[in-house]
Scaffold this motif. Structure first.
Motif, PDB file in Angstrom:
ATOM      1  N   GLY A  17       0.784  -1.224   0.000  1.00 17.08           N
ATOM      2  CA  GLY A  17       0.000   0.000   0.000  1.00 17.08           C
ATOM      3  C   GLY A  17       0.817   1.275   0.000  1.00 17.08           C
ATOM      4  N   LYS A  18       2.148   1.159  -0.095  1.00 13.33           N
ATOM      5  CA  LYS A  18       3.016   2.339  -0.029  1.00 13.33           C
ATOM      6  C   LYS A  18       2.738   3.307  -1.167  1.00 13.33           C
ATOM      7  CE  LYS A  18       7.001   0.213  -0.190  1.00 13.33           C
ATOM      8  NZ  LYS A  18       6.473  -1.131  -0.502  1.00 13.33           N
ATOM      9  N   SER A  19       2.733   2.791  -2.388  1.00 12.18           N
ATOM     10  CA  SER A  19       2.527   3.656  -3.562  1.00 12.18           C
ATOM     11  C   SER A  19       1.137   4.291  -3.543  1.00 12.18           C
ATOM     12  CB  SER A  19       2.727   2.868  -4.851  1.00 12.18           C
ATOM     13  OG  SER A  19       4.064   2.442  -4.974  1.00 12.18           O
ATOM     14  N   THR A  20       0.148   3.537  -3.111  1.00 14.00           N
ATOM     15  CA  THR A  20      -1.208   4.085  -3.032  1.00 14.00           C
ATOM     16  C   THR A  20      -1.267   5.238  -2.046  1.00 14.00           C
ATOM     17  OG1 THR A  20      -2.252   1.994  -3.640  1.00 14.00           O
ATOM     18  CG2 THR A  20      -3.607   3.563  -2.425  1.00 14.00           C
ATOM     19  N   LEU A  21      -0.592   5.097  -0.923  1.00 14.79           N
ATOM     20  CA  LEU A  21      -0.571   6.160   0.082  1.00 14.79           C
ATOM     21  C   LEU A  21       0.029   7.439  -0.502  1.00 14.79           C
ATOM     22  CD1 LEU A  21      -1.602   5.794   3.006  1.00 14.79           C
ATOM     23  CD2 LEU A  21       0.792   5.745   3.734  1.00 14.79           C
ATOM     24  N   ILE A  22       1.112   7.295  -1.260  1.00 13.21           N
ATOM     25  CA  ILE A  22       1.760   8.440  -1.881  1.00 13.21           C
ATOM     26  C   ILE A  22       0.853   9.082  -2.930  1.00 13.21           C
ATOM     27  CG2 ILE A  22       3.652   9.108  -3.431  1.00 13.21           C
ATOM     28  CD1 ILE A  22       5.403   7.083  -1.900  1.00 13.21           C
ATOM     29  N   LYS A  23       0.234   8.253  -3.763  1.00 13.17           N
ATOM     30  CA  LYS A  23      -0.662   8.777  -4.795  1.00 13.17           C
ATOM     31  C   LYS A  23      -1.852   9.517  -4.197  1.00 13.17           C
ATOM     32  CE  LYS A  23       0.454   5.316  -8.331  1.00 13.17           C
ATOM     33  NZ  LYS A  23      -0.051   4.159  -9.108  1.00 13.17           N
ATOM     34  N   LEU A  24      -2.334   9.042  -3.071  1.00 18.63           N
ATOM     35  CA  LEU A  24      -3.438   9.725  -2.388  1.00 18.63           C
ATOM     36  C   LEU A  24      -3.005  11.095  -1.897  1.00 18.63           C
ATOM     37  CD1 LEU A  24      -4.843   6.688  -0.382  1.00 18.63           C
ATOM     38  CD2 LEU A  24      -6.133   8.018  -2.071  1.00 18.63           C
ATOM     39  N   LEU A  25      -1.795  11.185  -1.333  1.00 19.76           N
ATOM     40  CA  LEU A  25      -1.312  12.463  -0.824  1.00 19.76           C
ATOM     41  C   LEU A  25      -1.074  13.455  -1.954  1.00 19.76           C
ATOM     42  CD1 LEU A  25      -0.425  14.221   1.507  1.00 19.76           C
ATOM     43  CD2 LEU A  25       1.830  13.138   1.423  1.00 19.76           C
ATOM     44  N   LEU A  26      -0.616  12.959  -3.097  1.00 23.68           N
ATOM     45  CA  LEU A  26      -0.385  13.823  -4.253  1.00 23.68           C
ATOM     46  C   LEU A  26      -1.675  14.122  -5.025  1.00 23.68           C
ATOM     47  CD1 LEU A  26       2.891  12.224  -5.645  1.00 23.68           C
ATOM     48  CD2 LEU A  26       2.687  14.454  -4.560  1.00 23.68           C
ATOM     49  N   LYS A  27      -2.760  13.515  -4.589  1.00 20.69           N
ATOM     50  CA  LYS A  27      -4.066  13.603  -5.257  1.00 20.69           C
ATOM     51  C   LYS A  27      -3.986  13.132  -6.714  1.00 20.69           C
ATOM     52  CE  LYS A  27      -8.192  16.466  -5.906  1.00 20.69           C
ATOM     53  NZ  LYS A  27      -9.129  15.513  -5.277  1.00 20.69           N
ATOM     54  N   GLU A  28      -3.202  12.110  -6.936  1.00 18.33           N
ATOM     55  CA  GLU A  28      -3.235  11.434  -8.232  1.00 18.33           C
ATOM     56  C   GLU A  28      -4.461  10.527  -8.290  1.00 18.33           C
ATOM     57  OE1 GLU A  28       0.409   9.420  -9.001  1.00 18.33           O
ATOM     58  OE2 GLU A  28       1.605  11.260  -9.016  1.00 18.33           O
ATOM     59  N   VAL A  71      -7.502  17.740   1.077  1.00 20.79           N
ATOM     60  CA  VAL A  71      -6.928  17.409  -0.224  1.00 20.79           C
ATOM     61  C   VAL A  71      -7.983  16.813  -1.144  1.00 20.79           C
ATOM     62  CG1 VAL A  71      -5.199  15.986  -1.407  1.00 20.79           C
ATOM     63  CG2 VAL A  71      -4.642  17.077   0.776  1.00 20.79           C
ATOM     64  N   THR A  72      -8.899  16.053  -0.580  1.00 22.01           N
ATOM     65  CA  THR A  72      -9.905  15.378  -1.407  1.00 22.01           C
ATOM     66  C   THR A  72     -10.854  16.356  -2.087  1.00 22.01           C
ATOM     67  OG1 THR A  72     -11.402  15.091   0.491  1.00 22.01           O
ATOM     68  CG2 THR A  72      -9.822  13.336   0.052  1.00 22.01           C
ATOM     69  N   LYS A  73     -10.896  17.601  -1.592  1.00 22.42           N
ATOM     70  CA  LYS A  73     -11.818  18.585  -2.150  1.00 22.42           C
ATOM     71  C   LYS A  73     -11.130  19.623  -3.035  1.00 22.42           C
ATOM     72  CE  LYS A  73     -15.165  18.119   1.626  1.00 22.42           C
ATOM     73  NZ  LYS A  73     -15.893  18.797   2.714  1.00 22.42           N
ATOM     74  N   ILE A  74      -9.830  19.457  -3.285  1.00 25.74           N
ATOM     75  CA  ILE A  74      -9.112  20.404  -4.140  1.00 25.74           C
ATOM     76  C   ILE A  74      -9.603  20.250  -5.577  1.00 25.74           C
ATOM     77  CG2 ILE A  74      -6.862  21.086  -5.073  1.00 25.74           C
ATOM     78  CD1 ILE A  74      -5.599  20.080  -2.491  1.00 25.74           C
ATOM     79  N   ARG A  75      -9.966  21.344  -6.182  1.00 28.80           N
ATOM     80  CA  ARG A  75     -10.444  21.299  -7.571  1.00 28.80           C
ATOM     81  C   ARG A  75      -9.259  21.190  -8.533  1.00 28.80           C
ATOM     82  NH1 ARG A  75     -15.489  25.643  -7.800  1.00 28.80           N
ATOM     83  NH2 ARG A  75     -16.725  24.644  -6.150  1.00 28.80           N
ATOM     84  N   LYS A  76      -9.558  20.689  -9.710  1.00 28.28           N
ATOM     85  CA  LYS A  76      -8.510  20.433 -10.695  1.00 28.28           C
ATOM     86  C   LYS A  76      -7.715  21.698 -11.011  1.00 28.28           C
ATOM     87  CE  LYS A  76      -7.780  18.134 -15.144  1.00 28.28           C
ATOM     88  NZ  LYS A  76      -8.441  17.445 -16.296  1.00 28.28           N
TER      89      LYS A  76
END
Length: 231
Positions: A40-51, A66-71
């Motif tokens: 789950g390491k890569s997923t955690l990073i992608k979530l933080l980067l909002k990928e 972060v989950t509400k940041i618009r594009k």
């Protein structure tokens, strides 16, 4: 500074990459994220980067959800975070100087700032004499130093490094870790995903170990990664 609150990410076929993660990272921390491939390491990073976005839960960066940041605001958010890749990802047709300048140009830095800052970061990573070299003229360790310089030149609050020593020999890895340690001493938060047990044990920083998408342990005052048990 960074908060994962009850975060889960479920991909297709009901595969949960991370499950109900709760993780708080303070400003200025140095944190190792460890675990086997698929933990789950890569997923955690992608979530933080909002990928990617979480299926459940919230992620906050300095109180910003972060989950509400618009594009349209995503680039501004990501300027706060520098990223260092395992495979360097330098532009082969640009010199060392030009690779770092490109990162500054992307956020519209002035030519004056570019000329001022690049010699500073090249000195920091020990490559003052390589500004005019191309990536294929550098060793792996030197290329990673350029990658680090590129990541820090815009003075991000946080550096995320994904297996930054994965392609390097132990001696070069140690030199790279000294650079990350110095960056952290200057106040930058460092989050490093790694498989390198020796590096984690030598630096005795906070360790978050993932297994099957769950936090197996969190040694907030520094810890060791044990040798795997034999059957």
């Amino acid at each position: 500074m960074i908060e994962f609150n009850n975060v889960s990410k479920i991909y297709k076929k009901d595969f949960a990459a991370v499950k109900n993660i709760n993780l708080h990272i303070e400003a200025g921390e140095f944190l190792f994220i460890v675990g086997k491939s698929g933990a789950g390491k890569s997923t955690l990073i992608k979530l933080l980067l909002k990928e990617i976005n979480p299926t459940e839960g919230s992620i906050k960066y300095n109180e910003q959800d972060v989950t509400k940041i618009r594009k349209r605001n995503l680039a501004e958010y990501r300027r706060k975070i520098g990223f260092v890749f395992q495979d360097y990802r330098l532009l082969p047709r640009l010199t060392v100087y030009e690779n770092i300048a490109f990162a500054m140009e992307m956020i519209c830095c002035s030519s004056k700032n570019i000329r001022r800052e690049i010699p500073v970061v090249l000195s920091m990573v020990g490559l003052s004499d390589k500004a005019k070299s191309y990536p294929d003229e550098l060793s792996g360790g030197e290329q990673q130093r350029v990658s680090i310089a590129r990541a820090v030149v815009n003075r991000p609050e946080t550096i995320i490094a994904d297996e930054p020593t994965g392609n390097l020999d132990p001696e070069t890895s140690s030199e790279i870790m000294k650079i990350f340690n110095e960056i952290n001493k200057r106040g930058t938060t460092v989050i490093m995903a790694t498989h390198d047990r020796e590096i984690v044990n030598n630096y005795q920083r906070r360790v978050v170990e993932l297994k099957n998408g769950l936090i197996l342990r969190d040694t907030k005052s520094g810890g060791r990664v044990n040798e795997p048990k034999k059957d």
